[in-house]
Design an enzyme around this catalytic site. Structure first.
Site, PDB file in Angstrom:
ATOM      1  N   TYR A   1       0.831  -1.206   0.000  1.00  0.00           N
ATOM      2  CA  TYR A   1       0.000   0.000   0.000  1.00  0.00           C
ATOM      3  C   TYR A   1       0.864   1.254   0.000  1.00  0.00           C
ATOM      4  CZ  TYR A   1      -3.864  -3.100   1.277  1.00  0.00           C
ATOM      5  OH  TYR A   1      -4.799  -4.097   1.296  1.00  0.00           O
TER       6      TYR A   1
ATOM      7  N   LYS B   1       5.535 -14.011   4.549  1.00  0.00           N
ATOM      8  CA  LYS B   1       5.914 -14.927   3.468  1.00  0.00           C
ATOM      9  C   LYS B   1       7.429 -14.755   3.302  1.00  0.00           C
ATOM     10  CE  LYS B   1       4.649 -17.660  -0.059  1.00  0.00           C
ATOM     11  NZ  LYS B   1       3.926 -18.924   0.051  1.00  0.00           N
TER      12      LYS B   1
ATOM     13  N   ASP C   1      -5.012  -7.250   5.753  1.00  0.00           N
ATOM     14  CA  ASP C   1      -6.269  -6.898   5.088  1.00  0.00           C
ATOM     15  C   ASP C   1      -7.033  -8.169   4.715  1.00  0.00           C
ATOM     16  OD1 ASP C   1      -8.247  -5.529   3.784  1.00  0.00           O
ATOM     17  OD2 ASP C   1      -7.025  -4.918   2.071  1.00  0.00           O
TER      18      ASP C   1
END
Ligand code: NAD
Length: 364
Positions: free
Chosen positions: A124, A191, A248
């Site tokens: 973002y 990740k 999110d």
């Protein structure tokens, strides 16, 4: 005392769920002065911009805002008002509690997870290069020169940014929240096996911060495995802390575990500013139909009352909502899947029912 609160009705179903929430908050007996502010499509129509400066000014002045969802055009059009607000006000922690209230449509019981999402960076970052632009071409050349990797000429880019500073403060926030609320475990999601310099950094910082909190268990999960484990055995999780994008996605997943977006509240918190808003979006297809579930926004109002230290009112409002859910008579369509629309009620009737419950609880 009267609290000055910025009120942003938002777009789509926003004005309806905001009005319902305003009514139940006022019915708790706490006094509010609402500083009305428009953001999103409704502001663009009025003022030519989706995020007028006065929205920032109002929140900075009042320090607290109650916000309905805002539409963000997909692919093109104006950038996300939500991202701009969270970044502009440095509301770095997004808090999304997901808990099962008896009576919600869910195969699970006893889920009580709080997702703590980093709110200001990651994918973002807003740093993007459109396919075919001179900047994208230069970036492709730079990548080729510095790494030897070939990137297709027709590529667009969205840059993922993860810093030590923002990772540290969000993980600290998660542990401090755990301590303050007598929670037992923090799970960091990442990740790092693939994105070693961004998620790897987040995980390394999380491990460091965890050492400062020996009283709270710490573990980590790779995000894909986390998604699977959440739907298999959600009760094993307590506080989940994640970078922006995983946070999110997982907070919507967790909302699904506890009855759906209609009952999933949220807060965006900075060091001294706070906005309270549901996890869900503006659901444009239900706009103006008195159909949307206002409980996610009402529960965000409960979080706001906690933030204002109005504990009694907060508990009473949460209990009133929980009783309306448990009774199942005055709930919206999403709480009764597979039941004809004639047997559910609309947004404003849910508010009426919650207000009735508040009166009963006060007189009890
Ligand atoms: P959404 O959350 O608006 O809706 C997805 C579906 O969930 C709806 O079609 C509906 O079936 C259900 N739903 C959502 N809220 C509900 C409620 N209160 N009661 C009953 N059912 C409800 O997600 P979307 O369709 O992906 O996004 C629509 C718009 O909202 C987009 O422009 C998106 O950018 C925006 N959005 C805004 C916010 C925010 O302002 N914080 C958050 C998410 C999405």
């Amino acid at each position: 005392m009267t609290y000055q609160v910025t009120l942003i009705p938002g777009d789509g179903i926003g004005p309806e769920v905001t009005e319902a929430t305003k009514r139940v908050l006022e019915a708790t007996g706490v006094s509010f002065h609402w500083d009305l502010a428009y953001a999103g499509g409704s502001a663009k129509d009025r003022f030519g911009t989706p995020l007028p400066d006065y929205v920032f000014e109002s929140i900075r002045k009042n320090k607290v805002a109650l916000k309905g969802p805002v539409t963000t055009p997909v692919g093109s059009g104006f950038r996300s008002v939500n991202v701009a607000l969270r970044k502009g006000l440095d509301l770095y922690a997004c808090l999304r509690p997901c808990k099962t209230y008896p009576g919600v449509p869910s195969p699970f019981k006893d889920v009580d997870i709080v997702v703590v999402r980093e709110n200001t960076e990651d994918l973002y970052s807003g740093i993007e290069f459109e396919e075919g632009t001179p900047e994208a071409v230069r970036l492709i050349e730079l990548i080729s020169k510095t790494t030897g990797n070939t990137v297709r000429e027709d590529s667009g880019f969205s840059i993922k940014v993860i810093s030590v500073t923002c990772s540290r403060r969000i993980v600290r926030f998660a542990f401090d929240y755990a301590r303050a609320h007598q929670r037992k475990k923090v799970t960091a999601v990442h990740k790092a096996n693939i994105m070693k310099f961004s998620d790897g950094l987040f995980l390394a910082v999380a491990g460091e911060v965890a050492k400062e909190y020996p009283d709270i268990e710490f573990e980590n999960r790779i995000v894909d495995n986390m998604a699977m484990q959440l739907v298999r055995n959600p009760q094993q999780f307590d506080i989940v802390v994640a970078p922006n994008l995983y946070g999110d996605i997982l907070s919507d997943l967790c909302a699904g575990l506890v009855g759906g977006l209609g009952v999933a509240p949220g807060a965006n918190l900075g060091d001294d500013l706070a906005t309270f808003e549901p996890t869900h979006g503006s659901a444009p297809k239900y706009a103006g139909q008195n159909k949307a579930n206002p409980m996610a926004m009402m529960l965000s109002g409960v979080m706001m009352l906690h933030h204002l230290r109005e504990m009694q009112a907060a508990n009473r409002l949460e209990n009133a909502i929980a009783e309306v859910i448990a009774e199942g008579k005055n709930v919206t369509y999403d709480m009764k899947p597979n039941i004809p629309d004639t047997q559910v009620v609309g947004t404003s009737q849910v508010a009426d029912a919650v207000i009735e419950k508040l009166k009963e609880l006060k007189n009890a």
